[in-house]
Structures are given as structure tokens and as C-alpha cells.
Design an enzyme around this catalytic site. Sequence first.
Site, PDB file in Angstrom:
ATOM      1  N   ASP A  82       0.822  -1.202   0.000  1.00  0.00           N
ATOM      2  CA  ASP A  82       0.000   0.000   0.000  1.00  0.00           C
ATOM      3  C   ASP A  82       0.869   1.271   0.000  1.00  0.00           C
ATOM      4  OD1 ASP A  82      -2.599   1.030   0.200  1.00  0.00           O
ATOM      5  OD2 ASP A  82      -2.467   1.228   2.373  1.00  0.00           O
ATOM      6  N   HIS A 184      -7.990   9.803   4.708  1.00  0.00           N
ATOM      7  CA  HIS A 184      -7.488   8.767   5.611  1.00  0.00           C
ATOM      8  C   HIS A 184      -7.830   9.136   7.048  1.00  0.00           C
ATOM      9  CE1 HIS A 184      -4.260   7.544   2.505  1.00  0.00           C
ATOM     10  NE2 HIS A 184      -5.121   6.562   2.592  1.00  0.00           N
ATOM     11  N   GLY A 185      -8.176   8.124   7.839  1.00  0.00           N
ATOM     12  CA  GLY A 185      -8.415   8.344   9.260  1.00  0.00           C
ATOM     13  C   GLY A 185      -9.848   8.761   9.545  1.00  0.00           C
ATOM     14  N   HIS A 215      -9.825   4.768  -1.087  1.00  0.00           N
ATOM     15  CA  HIS A 215      -8.979   4.754   0.119  1.00  0.00           C
ATOM     16  C   HIS A 215      -9.736   5.449   1.239  1.00  0.00           C
ATOM     17  CE1 HIS A 215      -4.849   3.441  -1.149  1.00  0.00           C
ATOM     18  NE2 HIS A 215      -5.530   3.385  -2.284  1.00  0.00           N
ATOM     19  N   GLY A 216      -9.226   5.274   2.467  1.00  0.00           N
ATOM     20  CA  GLY A 216      -9.828   5.983   3.593  1.00  0.00           C
ATOM     21  C   GLY A 216     -11.243   5.531   3.877  1.00  0.00           C
ATOM     22  N   THR A 240      -7.854   2.470   9.782  1.00  0.00           N
ATOM     23  CA  THR A 240      -8.060   3.118  11.091  1.00  0.00           C
ATOM     24  C   THR A 240      -9.036   2.340  11.987  1.00  0.00           C
ATOM     25  OG1 THR A 240      -7.682   5.214  10.002  1.00  0.00           O
ATOM     26  CG2 THR A 240      -8.635   5.320  12.190  1.00  0.00           C
TER      27      THR A 240
HETATM   28  O1  G3H Z   1      -4.493   2.748   2.312  1.00  0.00           O
HETATM   29  C1  G3H Z   1      -5.120   2.549   3.372  1.00  0.00           C
HETATM   30  C2  G3H Z   1      -6.440   3.102   3.562  1.00  0.00           C
HETATM   31  O2  G3H Z   1      -6.734   4.079   2.653  1.00  0.00           O
HETATM   32  C3  G3H Z   1      -6.963   3.191   4.931  1.00  0.00           C
HETATM   33  O3  G3H Z   1      -7.755   4.307   5.239  1.00  0.00           O
HETATM   34  O4  G3H Z   1      -7.323   4.358   7.664  1.00  0.00           O
HETATM   35  O5  G3H Z   1      -9.106   5.733   6.668  1.00  0.00           O
HETATM   36  O6  G3H Z   1      -9.366   3.281   6.797  1.00  0.00           O
HETATM   37  P1  G3H Z   1      -8.428   4.425   6.672  1.00  0.00           P
HETATM   38 ZN    ZN Z   2      -4.804   4.782   1.573  1.00  0.00          ZN
END
Ligand code: G3H
Ligand code: ZN
Length: 292
Positions: A82, A184-185, A215-216, A240
Site C-alpha cells: 500500500d 485517511h483516518g 482509500h480511507g 483506522t
Molecule cells: O491505504 C489505506 C487506507 O486508505 C486506509 O484508510 O485508515 O481511513 O481506513 P483508513
Molecule cells: Zn490509503
Amino acid sequence: MSSIKPIIELKKAQQGQYAIGQFNISTDEQLKAIVEACNELKSPLIIGTSESERKFIGVNQVVALVDSWIKDTGLPIILNADHCKTFESIKEVVDAGYSAVHIDGSKLDFKENIELTKKVVDYAKSVNPDILVEGELGYLRGGSDIHKENIEIKEEDLTNVDQAKEFVEKTGIDSLAVVIGNMHGIQSSMKNPPLFLNRLQEIQKAMPGVFLVLHGGSGTPVDDIKKAIKLGVNKININTELRMAYTDALEKEIKDNPDEIKPYNVLAPSIDQTKKVVKEKIKLFGSENRIL
Ligand code: G3H
Ligand code: ZN
């Protein structure tokens, strides 16, 4: 080198209008929890490791662990590197046997992003023709953490449709990570902003064959996730919420049972809570019972 074919798995998701979850890990217990949840619900899965996560668990070690789970369960477990930022980082994981890579040149200027991504596609496919390469375009804000301050997503952060089309044509990537209001997060209110679904629809129409990645995924409004899948998102990354489930359960266990010293007992609630989150996501993404 594993015989996993990620492009075939994502094609099935595209045809069946569901999304495959990418679940990020940095420990063996997280991997065990995720694989067990997917095995119980007969769901395809992608295991993700960022550069920092695989520095912790070990590149060769995670490849070996995933291979052993593939052997034990028969699941087509895709292993994705990733947010790789450099060619060197990609080369290390391709050579080690990852079945998918994500080259994140989104902080570079457009031309440099194309050059780096194309170089990655050429190298990765020369080593393993079945490998899946994901590129990224747009400005994705935040890290996989709980954010004390709210993050404002601006219209200019979003993936530009014309650029995305050119990017895909010039690089030959299999999948594209899009920025459509995602981040993200999770914000400390535990709610993230809504997605710009119109932009997603425009991107999908401009490149119908390309797999689209969100993502995210943590904290994204549930209805928006459902709509995004209907509009063509085939892969959703979650980190997250898994980190929170693991750490909250561990903290509670240590507080509730201060005399317990056996790691397999101390970590059992973290495994249970991680499984719970993964099962919720599988149901939300529609990937349950997709493994015959
Ligand atoms: O690449 C990893 C993800 O985009 C995770 O996103 O931490 O918001 O779930 P997240
Ligand atoms: Zn990501």
C-alpha cells in the site's frame, strides 16, 4: 511466488457489483483475525501493508504468512503493498512475491507521477504478468489515525476526470485510487464528510474498464459507501477502524485483567474485535458468499 490472480478477483467484483475489502495489518494477530473473518463469511480479501507496516512485520515474513494462510484456507488472498512512494520500495515487494502493488505518486506533479507509475507497471509486469498495479491521482488528506482537528476537503483535491483518463492510458495501470471526498483516518466526531458521488460517476464513465479504489474507508458514511459501490468502486481500503478495534480491546483487557500475562489470552479480545469490524465491512461491501 504465489499463484494468486488479483485481476480476476477484481473483475468478478466489477461484474457482481460488490467491493473487495483491503484490510491493513502490521501484526500476525491482525492477519489471523482478518483471514478467519473472511473464511467464515466466504469473502475474497486483500491484505494491505504500508511501508511502515511492512517494516514492522517484515516483507518476507508477511509474504510467507499470507502464503501459509492461502494453503490452509484455499482463499485467494491478495497481498498488496500500500502507498509505495518510490520505485525501490516497489522493487523490494515485487521481488519478494507480493501479488499487488500500489504506487502512490500523487504528491508528484502530473508528468512525474505518470513517469514513475509507468516505470512501476513495466517492471512489475515483467516479473509477474499477473500482478495488479494500482496508481493514484488527486490529493488524499490525512493519515490512518483519529484526527483532533476536522479535515476540510477542497474541490481542487479531487481527481480530475480528464487527467485520470490520460493517466490510465499512459501508464497502463489496472486500478486507480480516486479522491472523491474521501480522507485517511477518522475525525474525532467519528464521522467523516460525505463523498462527491457525482465526480465518481464522471470518472467511472470516462474509464469503464478500470478498477476504482476508495482509500480511507474508515468512518465514511455507510450510505455513501453503498452508493459508491453501485457507481463502480471495486476495492475499499480499511485501516483506522481496525487499529482502533485492536488497541481499544487490548487496553481494556490489560485494565480488566492486570494479572494475565499469557499473550494468547491478552490478545484474544483484539482478535475478536478485529473480526467483528471485518465482518461488518464484508456485509457492507457485498462480498459475503462470493467464494464458492
Ligand atoms: O491505504 C489505506 C487506507 O486508505 C486506509 O484508510 O485508515 O481511513 O481506513 P483508513
Ligand atoms: Zn490509503
